[in-house]
Design a protein around this motif. Structure first.
Motif, PDB file in Angstrom:
ATOM      1  N   ILE A  72      -5.107  -2.867  10.916  1.00 24.00           N
ATOM      2  CA  ILE A  72      -6.029  -2.277   9.942  1.00 24.00           C
ATOM      3  C   ILE A  72      -7.456  -2.827  10.016  1.00 24.00           C
ATOM      4  O   ILE A  72      -8.393  -2.161   9.584  1.00 24.00           O
ATOM      5  CB  ILE A  72      -5.487  -2.434   8.506  1.00 24.00           C
ATOM      6  N   LEU A  73      -7.640  -4.032  10.549  1.00 19.86           N
ATOM      7  CA  LEU A  73      -8.984  -4.612  10.521  1.00 19.86           C
ATOM      8  C   LEU A  73     -10.018  -3.866  11.370  1.00 19.86           C
ATOM      9  O   LEU A  73     -11.168  -3.715  10.937  1.00 19.86           O
ATOM     10  CB  LEU A  73      -8.926  -6.085  10.942  1.00 19.86           C
ATOM     11  N   PRO A  74      -9.678  -3.397  12.580  1.00 20.66           N
ATOM     12  CA  PRO A  74     -10.725  -2.726  13.377  1.00 20.66           C
ATOM     13  C   PRO A  74     -11.336  -1.516  12.678  1.00 20.66           C
ATOM     14  O   PRO A  74     -12.565  -1.386  12.624  1.00 20.66           O
ATOM     15  CB  PRO A  74      -9.976  -2.326  14.662  1.00 20.66           C
TER      16      PRO A  74
ATOM     17  N   VAL B 299     -10.209 -17.869  20.446  1.00 20.91           N
ATOM     18  CA  VAL B 299     -11.382 -18.581  19.950  1.00 20.91           C
ATOM     19  C   VAL B 299     -12.628 -17.708  19.970  1.00 20.91           C
ATOM     20  O   VAL B 299     -13.447 -17.748  19.045  1.00 20.91           O
ATOM     21  CB  VAL B 299     -11.606 -19.869  20.778  1.00 20.91           C
ATOM     22  N   HIS B 300     -12.780 -16.896  21.005  1.00 19.70           N
ATOM     23  CA  HIS B 300     -13.993 -16.074  21.108  1.00 19.70           C
ATOM     24  C   HIS B 300     -14.051 -15.031  20.010  1.00 19.70           C
ATOM     25  O   HIS B 300     -15.116 -14.758  19.445  1.00 19.70           O
ATOM     26  CB  HIS B 300     -14.068 -15.412  22.480  1.00 19.70           C
ATOM     27  N   LEU B 301     -12.893 -14.437  19.666  1.00 15.38           N
ATOM     28  CA  LEU B 301     -12.870 -13.452  18.586  1.00 15.38           C
ATOM     29  C   LEU B 301     -13.127 -14.118  17.235  1.00 15.38           C
ATOM     30  O   LEU B 301     -13.792 -13.536  16.369  1.00 15.38           O
ATOM     31  CB  LEU B 301     -11.527 -12.718  18.559  1.00 15.38           C
ATOM     32  N   ALA B 302     -12.589 -15.300  17.044  1.00 12.20           N
ATOM     33  CA  ALA B 302     -12.840 -16.021  15.798  1.00 12.20           C
ATOM     34  C   ALA B 302     -14.333 -16.288  15.635  1.00 12.20           C
ATOM     35  O   ALA B 302     -14.906 -16.105  14.559  1.00 12.20           O
ATOM     36  CB  ALA B 302     -12.057 -17.328  15.788  1.00 12.20           C
ATOM     37  N   TYR B 303     -14.960 -16.715  16.712  1.00  9.78           N
ATOM     38  CA  TYR B 303     -16.405 -16.974  16.678  1.00  9.78           C
ATOM     39  C   TYR B 303     -17.174 -15.691  16.339  1.00  9.78           C
ATOM     40  O   TYR B 303     -18.082 -15.709  15.489  1.00  9.78           O
ATOM     41  CB  TYR B 303     -16.863 -17.513  18.031  1.00  9.78           C
TER      42      TYR B 303
ATOM     43  N   GLN C 244     -11.658  -6.604  19.205  1.00  6.28           N
ATOM     44  CA  GLN C 244     -12.717  -7.146  20.055  1.00  6.28           C
ATOM     45  C   GLN C 244     -13.854  -6.146  20.208  1.00  6.28           C
ATOM     46  O   GLN C 244     -15.036  -6.505  20.148  1.00  6.28           O
ATOM     47  CB  GLN C 244     -12.148  -7.500  21.426  1.00  6.28           C
ATOM     48  N   ARG C 245     -13.507  -4.883  20.381  1.00  2.00           N
ATOM     49  CA  ARG C 245     -14.528  -3.850  20.594  1.00  2.00           C
ATOM     50  C   ARG C 245     -15.429  -3.704  19.375  1.00  2.00           C
ATOM     51  O   ARG C 245     -16.655  -3.637  19.505  1.00  2.00           O
ATOM     52  CB  ARG C 245     -13.857  -2.520  20.928  1.00  2.00           C
ATOM     53  N   VAL C 246     -14.844  -3.681  18.177  1.00  2.00           N
ATOM     54  CA  VAL C 246     -15.673  -3.466  16.989  1.00  2.00           C
ATOM     55  C   VAL C 246     -16.523  -4.697  16.683  1.00  2.00           C
ATOM     56  O   VAL C 246     -17.654  -4.579  16.206  1.00  2.00           O
ATOM     57  CB  VAL C 246     -14.814  -3.054  15.773  1.00  2.00           C
TER      58      VAL C 246
ATOM     59  N   GLY D 248     -15.835 -11.929   8.536  1.00  2.00           N
ATOM     60  CA  GLY D 248     -16.198 -13.343   8.510  1.00  2.00           C
ATOM     61  C   GLY D 248     -15.086 -14.268   8.094  1.00  2.00           C
ATOM     62  O   GLY D 248     -15.111 -15.461   8.427  1.00  2.00           O
ATOM     63  N   CYS D 249     -14.103 -13.743   7.357  1.00  2.00           N
ATOM     64  CA  CYS D 249     -12.982 -14.586   6.932  1.00  2.00           C
ATOM     65  C   CYS D 249     -11.667 -14.132   7.558  1.00  2.00           C
ATOM     66  O   CYS D 249     -11.078 -14.827   8.376  1.00  2.00           O
ATOM     67  CB  CYS D 249     -12.887 -14.606   5.402  1.00  2.00           C
ATOM     68  N   LYS D 250     -11.213 -12.926   7.213  1.00  2.00           N
ATOM     69  CA  LYS D 250      -9.884 -12.496   7.675  1.00  2.00           C
ATOM     70  C   LYS D 250      -9.798 -12.389   9.188  1.00  2.00           C
ATOM     71  O   LYS D 250      -8.880 -12.938   9.812  1.00  2.00           O
ATOM     72  CB  LYS D 250      -9.525 -11.158   7.017  1.00  2.00           C
ATOM     73  N   ALA D 251     -10.724 -11.667   9.826  1.00  2.00           N
ATOM     74  CA  ALA D 251     -10.662 -11.518  11.285  1.00  2.00           C
ATOM     75  C   ALA D 251     -10.867 -12.855  11.976  1.00  2.00           C
ATOM     76  O   ALA D 251     -10.193 -13.173  12.965  1.00  2.00           O
ATOM     77  CB  ALA D 251     -11.701 -10.505  11.757  1.00  2.00           C
ATOM     78  N   ALA D 252     -11.800 -13.655  11.463  1.00  2.00           N
ATOM     79  CA  ALA D 252     -12.089 -14.947  12.089  1.00  2.00           C
ATOM     80  C   ALA D 252     -10.890 -15.880  12.002  1.00  2.00           C
ATOM     81  O   ALA D 252     -10.488 -16.497  13.005  1.00  2.00           O
ATOM     82  CB  ALA D 252     -13.308 -15.573  11.436  1.00  2.00           C
ATOM     83  N   PHE D 253     -10.288 -16.000  10.826  1.00  2.00           N
ATOM     84  CA  PHE D 253      -9.196 -16.955  10.652  1.00  2.00           C
ATOM     85  C   PHE D 253      -7.928 -16.484  11.362  1.00  2.00           C
ATOM     86  O   PHE D 253      -7.186 -17.289  11.930  1.00  2.00           O
ATOM     87  CB  PHE D 253      -8.922 -17.186   9.172  1.00  2.00           C
TER      88      PHE D 253
END
Length: 399
Positions: A136-138, A181-185, A92-94, A168-173
């Motif tokens: 690993i994503l952040p 929902v907010h993080l996906a957006y 969320q922070r990044v 745009g793809c991995k973190a969102a999905f």
């Protein structure tokens, strides 16, 4: 202290009733606005009829002047047994605080190394391994922002492309699958921002796909409705590039869903037919963009038939799909979920529950947080009960 009744997840019909009363509308008035009978709406509100078609939810949301997200509800906040407690604060922070002109204060590994990390993220996504993705994503997204802000070409462009896939793809999905929902957006918007900076029409199409599916399509989000136009734009730049063909194909599938939720059945059929034509010579490549290929088109065809209220045709399409050709747990799980919805439409509850349990083994978060599946399980539990469906309902925080 809240009561168990207050804490439980509400059915979609209950949310419809709350919104209807807040708007001061009678059952008869609301039913008339959406072209349905008073008895149909009463059954929806009382939980005696399942509300699981996007077109119905869209119509009710528009008539009540609320978002479809409200009607679909949110995941329950309590933690149940076997539900991992993930720390999503770093992601969320990044996504919230970092950007191309304001990267995080952190060292960045070479792009070649980050490419390997992105591949690791992709493999974790295929396994529905949320814990690895959250770990690993952040850092991956943060380090890509550092390169975008400080590196020269061609490194900067490479980092922008990787950010489209990572955020745009991995973190969102992943976030959408977890019910965040907010993080996906945010992930979808960050990918779109990167594509705008990159200026490449094909990669803009890739970001548009992620952005279109970062939110539930029942809300007819504008990014989803844009996909027919963006697919047309990408088609002009395909050439001989395999990635461009795959992006174009996924946009055509998205365009089919956009048409379906708007009630344009002919448009949906045309778009999915074009996607099938594009997939035929490509086969099923495990490294294709968002797994575009013959098998995945079959999954989308199944979804579209369920949305159209044609469960028999949906199962026919599903039966033609070889699950082994789907390289990710999430796509195999989605096939099973659509099979479950089709069986439920045919009043085959036992078959539906069997498919749901198989899907849960592949991707628990997708099953537990899918709004239509929560509605389906709650409905079956109310009507027939049974050990298997009670277990599902418990793990989904419905009881």
């Amino acid at each position: 202290m809240s009561s168990p009744v207050e804490d439980r997840v509400r059915r979609i019909g209950e949310n419809v009733r709350i919104a209807r009363r807040a708007r001061g509308k009678s059952v008869e008035a609301l039913a008339g606005l959406v072209g349905r009978s008073k008895s149909w709406l009463s059954k929806i509100e009382n939980g005696r009829t399942r509300l699981d078609k996007r077109t119905d939810i869209v119509a009710l949301a528009e008539a009540l002047e609320v978002s479809a997200d409200f009607l679909l509800g949110h995941p329950a906040p309590e933690i149940r047994p076997n539900h991992p407690n993930y720390n999503l604060v770093p992601l969320q922070r990044v996504l919230m605080d970092a950007g191309p002109d304001d990267p995080p204060d952190m060292p960045a590994r070479p792009v070649e190394v980050l490419r390997t990390v992105l591949h690791e993220a992709d493999m974790a996504f295929r396994r529905a391994d949320d814990a690895t993705l959250i770990r690993i994503l952040p850092d991956l997204i943060g380090e890509l922002y550092v390169h975008i802000a400080t590196s020269l070409e061609p490194v900067r462009s490479e980092a922008l492309k990787m950010l489209i896939l990572a955020a745009g793809c991995k973190a969102a999905f992943m976030s959408r699958g977890l019910g965040e929902v907010h993080l996906a957006y945010l992930g979808g918007e960050r990918g779109w921002q990167a594509a705008e900076l990159l200026g490449d029409p094909v990669w803009r199409g890739a970001a548009a796909f992620g952005r279109a599916h970062a939110r539930c399509s029942a809300g007819t989000p504008k990014p989803l409705l844009m996909t027919p136009r963006i697919a047309d734009e990408v088609e002009l730049h395909i050439g001989d590039d395999l990635f461009a063909h795959q992006v174009h194909g996924m946009l055509r599938l998205s365009a089919a869903l956009a048409c379906e939720v708007l009630g344009d059945r002919d448009g949906a059929a045309g778009q999915v037919g074009e996607a099938a034509r594009l997939a035929e010579p490509l086969g099923d490549a495990p490294d294709a963009f968002e797994y575009f290929g013959v098998a995945n088109v079959g999954v989308w065809r199944t979804t579209l038939e369920v949305e159209a209220g044609r469960p028999g045709q949906a199962l026919e399409h599903a039966n033609r799909v070889d699950p082994r050709a789907l390289p990710s747990h999430s796509r195999r799980a989605m096939l099973l979920l659509e099979r479950a919805r089709a069986h439920a439409m045919l009043d085959r509850d036992e078959d539906a529950v069997r498919e749901l349990r198989k899907a849960e083994q592949l991707s628990p978060s997708m099953v537990h947080n899918h709004p239509f599946i929560k509605e389906l399980v709650a409905d079956i539990l109310d009507r027939r009960g049974g050990r298997d469906v009670r277990g599902l309902a418990w793990r989904m925080n419905l009881v």
